[in-house]
Scaffold this motif. Structure first.
Motif, PDB file in Angstrom:
ATOM      1  N   VAL A   8       0.842  -1.201   0.000  1.00  0.00           N
ATOM      2  CA  VAL A   8       0.000   0.000   0.000  1.00  0.00           C
ATOM      3  C   VAL A   8       0.872   1.243   0.000  1.00  0.00           C
ATOM      4  CG1 VAL A   8      -1.764   1.247   1.256  1.00  0.00           C
ATOM      5  CG2 VAL A   8      -1.820  -1.242   1.180  1.00  0.00           C
TER       6      VAL A   8
ATOM      7  N   LEU B  39       2.215   2.015  -3.350  1.00  0.00           N
ATOM      8  CA  LEU B  39       1.219   2.681  -4.192  1.00  0.00           C
ATOM      9  C   LEU B  39       1.127   4.160  -3.857  1.00  0.00           C
ATOM     10  CD1 LEU B  39      -1.655   0.073  -4.456  1.00  0.00           C
ATOM     11  CD2 LEU B  39      -0.131   0.882  -6.241  1.00  0.00           C
TER      12      LEU B  39
ATOM     13  N   ALA C 219      -7.575   5.167 -11.845  1.00  0.00           N
ATOM     14  CA  ALA C 219      -7.677   3.795 -12.339  1.00  0.00           C
ATOM     15  C   ALA C 219      -6.535   2.951 -11.807  1.00  0.00           C
ATOM     16  CB  ALA C 219      -7.663   3.806 -13.868  1.00  0.00           C
TER      17      ALA C 219
ATOM     18  N   VAL D  29      -4.756   3.323  -9.107  1.00  0.00           N
ATOM     19  CA  VAL D  29      -4.903   2.979  -7.696  1.00  0.00           C
ATOM     20  C   VAL D  29      -5.903   1.842  -7.528  1.00  0.00           C
ATOM     21  CG1 VAL D  29      -5.748   3.822  -5.479  1.00  0.00           C
ATOM     22  CG2 VAL D  29      -4.256   5.244  -6.871  1.00  0.00           C
ATOM     23  N   GLY D  30      -6.993   1.911  -8.311  1.00  0.00           N
ATOM     24  CA  GLY D  30      -7.990   0.851  -8.221  1.00  0.00           C
ATOM     25  C   GLY D  30      -7.371  -0.511  -8.511  1.00  0.00           C
ATOM     26  N   ILE D  31      -6.705  -0.616  -9.647  1.00  0.00           N
ATOM     27  CA  ILE D  31      -6.098  -1.893 -10.033  1.00  0.00           C
ATOM     28  C   ILE D  31      -4.999  -2.287  -9.047  1.00  0.00           C
ATOM     29  CG2 ILE D  31      -4.700  -3.047 -11.766  1.00  0.00           C
ATOM     30  CD1 ILE D  31      -7.325  -2.771 -12.876  1.00  0.00           C
TER      31      ILE D  31
ATOM     32  N   LEU E 296      -4.559  -1.547  -5.907  1.00  0.00           N
ATOM     33  CA  LEU E 296      -5.066  -2.053  -4.631  1.00  0.00           C
ATOM     34  C   LEU E 296      -5.674  -3.440  -4.799  1.00  0.00           C
ATOM     35  CD1 LEU E 296      -6.531   1.108  -2.925  1.00  0.00           C
ATOM     36  CD2 LEU E 296      -4.682  -0.339  -2.120  1.00  0.00           C
ATOM     37  N   ALA E 297      -6.312  -3.643  -5.945  1.00  0.00           N
ATOM     38  CA  ALA E 297      -6.871  -4.975  -6.173  1.00  0.00           C
ATOM     39  C   ALA E 297      -5.765  -6.024  -6.187  1.00  0.00           C
ATOM     40  CB  ALA E 297      -7.631  -4.989  -7.497  1.00  0.00           C
TER      41      ALA E 297
ATOM     42  N   VAL F   7      -2.847  -5.768  -4.712  1.00  0.00           N
ATOM     43  CA  VAL F   7      -2.356  -5.924  -3.341  1.00  0.00           C
ATOM     44  C   VAL F   7      -3.274  -6.839  -2.545  1.00  0.00           C
ATOM     45  CG1 VAL F   7      -1.938  -4.693  -1.190  1.00  0.00           C
ATOM     46  CG2 VAL F   7      -1.092  -3.762  -3.338  1.00  0.00           C
ATOM     47  N   LEU F   8      -4.571  -6.646  -2.730  1.00  0.00           N
ATOM     48  CA  LEU F   8      -5.540  -7.505  -2.034  1.00  0.00           C
ATOM     49  C   LEU F   8      -5.324  -8.973  -2.400  1.00  0.00           C
ATOM     50  CD1 LEU F   8      -9.055  -5.792  -2.110  1.00  0.00           C
ATOM     51  CD2 LEU F   8      -7.709  -6.518  -0.147  1.00  0.00           C
ATOM     52  N   LEU F   9      -5.122  -9.184  -3.692  1.00  0.00           N
ATOM     53  CA  LEU F   9      -4.927 -10.549  -4.171  1.00  0.00           C
ATOM     54  C   LEU F   9      -3.680 -11.168  -3.545  1.00  0.00           C
ATOM     55  CD1 LEU F   9      -6.495 -12.281  -6.170  1.00  0.00           C
ATOM     56  CD2 LEU F   9      -4.767 -11.711  -7.864  1.00  0.00           C
TER      57      LEU F   9
ATOM     58  N   TYR G 224      -2.343 -10.310  -0.817  1.00  0.00           N
ATOM     59  CA  TYR G 224      -2.604 -10.522   0.605  1.00  0.00           C
ATOM     60  C   TYR G 224      -3.391 -11.804   0.817  1.00  0.00           C
ATOM     61  CZ  TYR G 224      -4.535  -9.971   5.222  1.00  0.00           C
ATOM     62  OH  TYR G 224      -4.899 -10.190   6.517  1.00  0.00           O
ATOM     63  N   ARG G 225      -4.386 -11.983  -0.059  1.00  0.00           N
ATOM     64  CA  ARG G 225      -5.230 -13.156   0.117  1.00  0.00           C
ATOM     65  C   ARG G 225      -4.433 -14.451  -0.107  1.00  0.00           C
ATOM     66  NH1 ARG G 225      -9.523 -12.677  -3.728  1.00  0.00           N
ATOM     67  NH2 ARG G 225     -10.083 -10.710  -2.779  1.00  0.00           N
TER      68      ARG G 225
ATOM     69  N   ILE H 270       1.474  -8.508   2.765  1.00  0.00           N
ATOM     70  CA  ILE H 270       1.653  -7.643   1.608  1.00  0.00           C
ATOM     71  C   ILE H 270       3.089  -7.143   1.565  1.00  0.00           C
ATOM     72  CG2 ILE H 270      -0.715  -6.904   1.207  1.00  0.00           C
ATOM     73  CD1 ILE H 270      -0.119  -4.491   2.988  1.00  0.00           C
TER      74      ILE H 270
END
Lengths: 526, 176, 99, 741
Positions: free
Chosen positions: C28, C31, C70, C72-74, C76-77, C79-81, C83-84, C89
């Motif tokens: 994060v 980013l 755009a 930031v949207g991608i 963060l997505a 990063v989420l992935l 993390y999951r 992260i």
């Protein structure tokens, strides 16, 4: 410089047909491997068809001028144009590229390397083809640079994904080396752009300008940038260490493309860009280029003698062969540069063929370690004979293509352009001639240990070891025919390149490059 | 010194502008440094707000009111909120971030300083004391005219990009 | 005002952003550093626009803002992935490219 | 379009006054002679296995046609040489050029063009090339026929014939070349055929080793060839041409710098030494006997190995001027030839392998030819080349016939007494041996005598004239003659006399070979008898004057502008007699040793002996007291045995062989090993060590913290990014610096 702008759709079509094919293939689902292979083959055959038409339609009496010339604006702000054209210097190389790619696809029909995924592999190959042909037709530095770099990524992935055990290291090394060279090359291009009065990337204008108005010291620096940029790609000693690794790890098709075409981008850059645009600097650098070239010849050959891996040996032999090409270029004579272009084509055919064989050997024996092989002539006699034939071609046997790259280069070194130290180059000549002995040594040694003798016990009854398969025949025959054809009738290439080379060197005269002037006028008088 | 000379030679309004600029700039640089050094992710996001607000202020100084407003709306209003959501969703510790200890500051600082040195040299060498004269702010209508005439293709492309990003983000972050 | 004061400010921000991208291990935060870089670019664009009295600078700044959103949207997505998948992260652990 | 193909259209050749383009059809179209075997090679390669006789018939037919064409060309040349008048087309009309008697035929087309210069490919037909055409195609045809029997059950029968054809084509191509570039092509092609055929049985390592050795040794010489040719290209006449005639003319007219010619001739000499097996590069030739015997006969005796001699003959002005053959100073070429002929002869003594005897004999005879060229006896050298081809091919094929019967080449273990089993082969072998030994009136006598006369060293009865007085070389030649006679006597004894020593574990006795082997032997031995009559010395009183010196008249381009003005030696009866006596002396000494002493001892002891037992005193003890008395009685014999024969056969030859095997071979091996070692260490140290370390190290430098060793390849995106940014910064900096200029 004269240009002929008829049929000017042809080159654009030639360059972008593979790309269009690749885009089309994106739409085909990945599972349908057969369609992919068909699509790739058809695309490359189409390209070959266009190239054949180009060969047919090309005005050979005007080989010195750029034909099918297109010049339109592309990126206005920096004055980069979509400028393409073909003359005698680039025609053989375009034809070579267009010929090699279908053969690669034919070979791929049964030989998609691990881990599969024909779709990605073939698409990358097609993008490579666009990049390679584009580089040879580009007449604008930015366009040239873009195509030059387009080649880089597919090759990187080809090695990194479909390569051997040590592929990551090899691909990264390849990438970093080439990127490093490209960066310096770009820097030189920009310097040329800013320092010439015209402020253009147009290669025609820059060639005619030939470095006028740039201080000598700056010219030397700019040339040095290009020298490293192109030299890495060639590869010249000591920038060659990426090559054995890349070749050893790359899949067969990658090795073939790398050897047959990619290495030529560097030498082509020297001939097309570095020397005509900065003749004065070229003259100053020539002894050093020559020195590195002959070091490459001897060093590559000695390197070969030390190898235990067949593919690596062939890779090292490339260093030696490209040394001959660079020696020809370094003489700055029309003789030498003609020889260099011939050498490029011949090396493309011969070394490409050697890598095909290495790939097939690997597939059959699952090893390329020379001491474990042996007796190929017993188990796969035709393949053994082809290996022998290509080895002979590679060591420069007269009557086969390799000779016409080597001998005239050595010949040119006897009498380099005035202004280039003659004594030094005569020394290079002797060293290069000794290099031919070493070449015979390592190639015959390879031949003896892989093809002759009895098969080792390990492989004696291996049913996998079969003779040349039909797809291999289809892929190899054109190369073999080319090796003989150009060996017997070298005029087919010399005739095309000669006018363009002579004119390219003549251009230096008008801008006062005395050294090249006297050499060419003497040659013309003879 | 060209800076001082410029300051003394200008009219009052310019002096005021310069003072204002210096104030904001110092705040921004400090905030930015905090963003990249603080060990607390939430704090970093808040420092980022300060930087973004400072940028908006600079836009106003440059007479670009519309861009300034957009900056505030999009960045502070949306992007920072998105960051905070991100922090929460990844359940990164709201307090100190332990990965700070692993940072390779030397290398990064070296590269950053090197880059700055090169850029500063080039800028000072090239633009020496070119002056900016902001007579009046750009009107919104000028901006919109430009967007919807000359740059319409780029505008459409950006809208497609946003759509693609939207879909992409959903696809990537989806749980299954 | 001098053009250079804006440009230098932007250069400072840019370099700080680069520092962040290189040094930070938290996805994060990386980013966020990228946002710093983009903003530095925006200042440049607007400043040059003001210098040449051309509206193009502002227009492109706007586009940049849109693209940044755009991104930031991608980002963060992704990063989420990460993390999951990895329960972390920390970028220093994401080294699949290692040879 | 394709103007490219227009290159194949003939272009006119601007030629000198001693060259013509229009002549008899057979001379103009002599290029058909090499073309036929070349086509046959391709056909055999692709269809050979499917044919009834597996391709052999194609090869024989092609070579036979070649022979017919060559013979027609030969006949046409005889007419052309005497009756052709060159016409010059001027504005006034066509007029005959007076004073030119020797007009070569040249016919060429453009081959390639580079640097604005056109290079042509073509044929140069004159006496020399016509003679070579006939000789090569004849020997080749006989070898083809012979091979149909000799290798009949070889598993690579078709392949063997394909390469015989290719070799024939390449050799014919070589001798017809009208420029030195083309000569290189032919030169290398025959080398490759030799490589392939030596390694015909490549399953065994020694064979492939021998093939490699042959090729690599030749390659070493080729360095000289390349450099020499390049030097000639630029130096001769300043015209940048490969054309043989133009180069020769320029040199004859004296327009070429002497130093360039010295360099060129020395470099070309290196090539000759490797190809024609001159001392010290001769070691490959005996090893090349690993190939099938017909190959040895064709390639390593009659044709390919004389390529070097042919090249000297063809480019004679280069050597004549470059080595100053006109004087009597010791020149390199003559001395190399002289050393080679003695050295080779000595070595032939200690061989047990019949083919190796012949191989060393070939080395020795090639030495004669080179020596002859070195002392200026051009015609003698070429004549010896001509006769040698027949009797040496005869001997090789004869040895093959013998080996075919006993399945071995070892004279001491597996032969002996074969005269009874193979009388026909025996007769032909004897004829070949006598011709080689140079006994009157066989072929070898005439040619060897001419060489000895050509040295000009025979001053006892008034001198023989010639291009200088080379007494040393004359003596070496004489010594060589005695040696030749002696070792051939030994060879004949060991092979055909005494009692049969072979047949270990074999059911059948050796038997005479079939007609396909014998007929070529008959023809060749016939030629070995009569070939010498082609060039009877002038003033030979036994025949009509118009029968003397025919060979020289038709072959030697005297009076043409591309040949130096050389003097001819006067033949001398006394020399001929003395040389014959010397040869006889060698033969008699060996005869006495083998046919008398060894034979007698063998009968006494009821053993099949090949030598007297080691150590002469012991042998005397074994032979008994009577024999001892006999030996002591002939005091002269004692000197022969202890002094000349024993010393020559024993220490001297053994020492020479030792030098050959240990010093020179070792040097070759060591060179090879050193090269490999150098390569390996360079690879390890420089390539893997320094340069790679430098590259990896540069990655480390960019990593300030230096946490990991292979930082450059850490797989961490941020490290890559760091490098990227840093490099961008450095590049931008460089750009700024360039601007500052």
């Amino acid at each position: 410089m004269n240009t002929i702008a008829e049929n000017n759709w042809l080159l654009t079509a030639l360059v972008f047909t593979p790309l269009a094919g690749a885009l089309l293939m994106v739409l085909i689902p990945e599972k349908d491997e057969r369609s992919h292979k068909q699509a790739a083959l058809i695309t490359s055959l189409l390209t070959l068809g266009l190239a054949v038409f180009l060969l047919w339609d090309f005005d050979y009496s005007n080989a010195a001028s750029l034909q099918y010339f297109v010049d339109t604006q592309w990126i206005e702000v920096i004055g980069a144009g979509y400028t393409i054209g073909v003359d005698g210097m680039s025609l053989p190389l375009i034809a070579l590229t267009a010929l090699i790619m279908p053969l690669v696809f034919v070979y791929s029909w049964h030989h998609i390397p691990e881990p599969g995924n024909a779709k990605a592999f073939l698409i990358l190959s097609l993008i490579l083809e666009t990049g390679m042909i584009g580089t040879f037709v580009a007449q604008d530095l930015v366009l040239f640079f873009v195509f030059f770099e387009v080649v880089l990524l597919p090759m990187f992935f080809m090695i990194a994904v479909w390569g051997g055990a040590n592929r990551r290291y090899a691909s990264l090394k390849f990438f970093l080396f080439t990127l490093f060279g490209s960066a310096l090359m770009l820097l030189s291009f920009l310097a040329l752009y800013f320092l010439t009065d015209e402020g253009t990337f147009n290669m025609l204008v820059l060639t005619e300008n030939a470095g006028a108005g740039i201080a000598r010291g700056t010219q030397l620096l700019i040339f040095a940038g290009m020298f490293i940029g192109f030299g890495v790609k060639v590869p010249m000693f000591p920038f060659h260490t990426w090559l054995p690794d890349a070749h050893t790890e790359a899949p067969t098709q990658g090795s073939v493309i790398l050897a047959a075409v990619l290495l030529k981008l560097g030498t082509y850059g020297f001939i097309r860009i570095a020397i005509p645009m900065l003749p004065e600097a070229a003259e100053a650098w020539a002894p050093w280029i020559g020195l590195l070239a002959v070091i490459g010849i001897i060093y590559g050959a000695l390197g070969c003698l030390a190898q235990t891996d067949m593919k690596r040996l062939i890779a090292f032999s490339s260093v030696a062969h490209m040394g001959f090409v660079m020696l020809g270029i370094a003489t700055l004579t029309d003789f030498g540069i003609n020889a260099a272009i011939f050498g490029m084509v011949a090396h493309g055919l011969i070394t490409g063929m050697l890598f095909f064989i290495a790939g097939s050997v690997k597939e059959r024996y699952h090893t390329l370690e020379i001491k474990r092989l042996g007796g190929m002539l017993v188990q796969a006699p035709r393949m053994g004979w082809i290996l022998g034939f290509v080895s002979m071609a590679s060591l420069g046997l007269p009557g086969l293509a390799g000779f016409w790259g080597e001998f005239p280069a050595i010949l040119a070194a006897y009498n380099p352009a005035a202004g280039v130290p003659e004594g030094t180059f005569r020394g290079y000549m002797v060293v290069a001639a000794i290099g031919t002995v070493l070449a015979a040594g390592y190639l015959l040694w390879l031949l003896q240990r892989t093809a002759m003798g009895e098969p080792s016990i390990e492989f004696a009854d291996d049913p996998n070891i079969t003779d040349v398969s039909p797809t291999e025949w289809i892929a190899w025959t054109p190369l073999l025919v080319g090796i003989v054809l150009f060996g017997v009738a070298p005029g087919l290439i010399f005739e095309v390149t000669d006018p363009a080379v002579v004119q390219s060197l003549d251009n230096c005269i008008m801008t006062g490059c005395e050294g090249v002037q006297t050499a060419t006028s003497a040659a013309g008088g003879g | 010194m060209s800076f001082l000379a410029a300051l003394s030679a200008d009219a009052d309004i310019v002096v005021a502008q310069n003072v204002f600029f210096a104030f904001i700039a110092i705040a921004m640089i400090y905030a930015a440094l905090r963003v990249v050094t603080t060990s607390n992710v939430v704090h970093a996001a808040l420092w980022l707000v300060l930087v973004l607000a400072g940028v908006a202020a600079q836009f106003i100084l440059l007479g670009s009111e519309f861009v300034a407003v957009t900056q505030v709306l999009v960045y502070i209003g949306a992007v920072v909120v998105l960051f905070l959501f991100g922090v929460m969703l990844t359940r990164a510790s709201l307090g100190d971030d332990e990965s700070v200890a692993k940072e390779k500051r030397g290398m990064a600082a070296f590269v950053g300083l090197l880059l700055f040195a090169v850029m500063a040299t080039a800028l000072i060498d090239t633009f020496e004391d070119n002056r900016l004269v902001v007579e009046q702010p750009q009107s919104v209508s000028t901006v919109s005219d430009a967007i919807f005439s000359k740059h319409i293709v780029a505008f459409e492309a950006v809208s497609v990009l946003l759509l693609a990003a939207l879909i992409g983000a959903i696809v990537v972050a989806r749980k299954d | 005002m001098l053009l250079n004061q804006f440009l230098l400010l932007s250069a400072v921000l840019f370099c700080i952003g680069v520092y962040g991208v290189l040094a930070r291990k938290n996805g994060v935060l990386v980013l966020m550093s990228i946002e710093l870089i983009l903003n530095a670019v925006n200042i440049n664009l607007v400043a040059f626009g003001a210098l040449t009295a051309d509206v193009g600078g502002e227009v492109f700044a706007l586009f940049t803002i849109a693209v940044a959103a755009a991104e930031v949207g991608i980002g963060l997505a992704i990063v989420l992935l990460i993390y999951r998948n990895r329960r972390s992260i920390d970028l220093s652990e994401a080294d699949l490219l290692k040879g | 379009m394709p103007t490219v193909f227009a290159t194949l259209a003939p272009s006119s050749v601007p030629t000198s006054s001693t060259v013509t383009q229009s002549a008899n059809w057979f001379l103009e179209n002599a290029w058909l002679v090499p073309l036929l075997p070349a086509l046959s090679f391709v056909c055999i390669l692709f269809f050979g296995k499917r044919l009834r006789y597996k391709g052999a018939e194609l090869g024989i037919a092609a070579v036979a046609l070649s022979l017919i064409l060559a013979a027609c060309a030969g006949v046409a040349w005889l007419d052309h040489r005497d009756n052709f008048v060159l016409h010059n087309t001027t504005d006034a009309g066509v007029e005959a050029v007076a004073g030119e008697s020797y007009v070569a035929v040249q016919n060429s087309t453009q081959w390639l063009q580079s640097g604005g210069i056109e290079f042509s490919a073509g044929i140069l037909v004159d006496g020399l090339s016509v003679m070579m055409l006939v000789m090569v195609s004849l020997v080749s045809l006989l070898v083809h026929v012979y091979s149909t029997d000799y290798v009949s059950d070889d598993k690579r029968y078709t392949h063997f014939f394909a390469f015989l054809s290719l070799f024939t084509a390449a050799m014919l191509f070589f001798v017809l070349s009208d420029n030195i570039l083309q000569m290189i092509v032919g030169w290398e092609l025959v080398g490759v055929c030799s490589f392939v055929l030596i390694g015909h049985w490549w399953e065994q390592k020694p064979n492939s080793d021998a093939a490699l050795k042959a090729f690599l040794t030749n390659r070493v010489g080729d360095v000289g060839l390349l450099i020499g040719v390049i030097t000639l290209f630029f130096a001769a006449g300043g015209g940048k041409t490969f054309d043989t005639i133009k180069i020769n003319e320029a040199i004859v007219q004296g327009g070429v710098s002497h130093s360039a010619l010295v360099v060129a001739s020395l470099c070309l000499m290196a090539a000759v030494m490797s190809k024609s097996g001159q001392f010290i590069l001769h070691t490959w030739l005996p090893d090349a006997m690993a190939g099938p015997t017909p190959v040895s006969a064709l390639i390593h005796a009659a044709t390919m190995v004389v390529a070097g001699v042919f090249m000297i003959a063809r480019l004679y002005p280069v050597f004549f001027e470059g080595m100053q053959i006109g004087g009597s100073s010791i020149n390199v070429m003559a001395t190399i030839g002289a050393v080679t002929l003695v050295f080779g002869g000595l070595l032939a003594f200690v061989q047990n392998d019949i083919k190796k005897v012949l191989a060393y004999s070939t080395v020795s005879q090639l030495g004669y030819m080179v020596m002859a060229l070195g002392v200026g006896a051009w015609t003698a050298a070429v004549f010896h080349l001509f006769t040698h081809a027949f009797f040496k091919a005869n001997l090789f094929l004869g040895s093959g016939s013998v080996a075919h019967a006993v399945h071995s080449f070892d004279m001491k273990k597996d032969m002996g007494g074969l005269r009874k089993f193979m009388p026909k082969t025996y007769v032909t072998f004897i004829i070949g041996s006598l011709a080689l030994a140079g006994l009157f009136p066989l072929a070898g006598f005439w040619s060897k005598d001419e060489i000895l006369a050509g040295t000009g060293g025979w001053g006892l009865f008034g001198g023989t004239g010639g291009n200088g007085t080379y007494t040393f070389h004359l003596l070496m030649g004489m010594f060589g003659a005695a040696l030749t006679a002696a070792y051939m006597t030994r060879c004949v004894y060991l092979t055909f006399h005494g009692t049969y020593r072979g047949g270990h574990g074999q059911h059948h006795e050796p038997h005479e070979s079939g007609p396909r082997i014998l007929v070529p032997l008959y023809i060749l031995s016939g030629l070995a008898i009569v070939a010498g009559l082609a060039n009877l010395p002038p003033g030979f009183q036994l025949v009509n004057n118009s029968w003397t010196e025919r060979f020289g008249h038709f072959i030697e381009p005297v009076g043409s502008s591309y040949f130096p003005k050389i003097a001819h030696a006067t033949p001398s009866w006394s020399l001929a007699v003395v040389a014959s006596v010397v040869a006889l002396f060698g033969a008699v000494a060996a005869f006495y040793y083998y046919f008398v002493k060894v034979d007698r001892l063998a009968k006494t002891t009821q053993q099949s002996l090949t030598e007297l037992p080691e150590g002469l005193t012991e042998s005397n003890a074994l032979a008994g007291a009577g024999h001892k008395t006999l030996v002591n009685k002939y005091y002269l014999d004692h000197i022969y045995e202890r002094g000349i024969v024993a010393a020559t056969k024993g220490p001297l030859a053994r020492a020479a062989y030792w030098v050959n095997q240990h010093m020179i071979d070792n040097a070759v091996n060591t060179t090879g090993e050193t090269a490999v070692k150098m390569g390996r260490s360079m690879y390890d140290l420089v390539d893997q060590g320094v340069i790679d370390a430098f590259v990896d190290g540069s990655g480390r430098v960019s990593d300030a913290t230096g946490e990991e060793l292979r930082q450059i390849n850490s797989g961490k995106v941020q490290n890559y990014a760091a490098i990227l940014f840093a490099m961008a910064a450095v590049l931008a900096g460089a750009f700024i610096i360039i601007f500052a200029f």
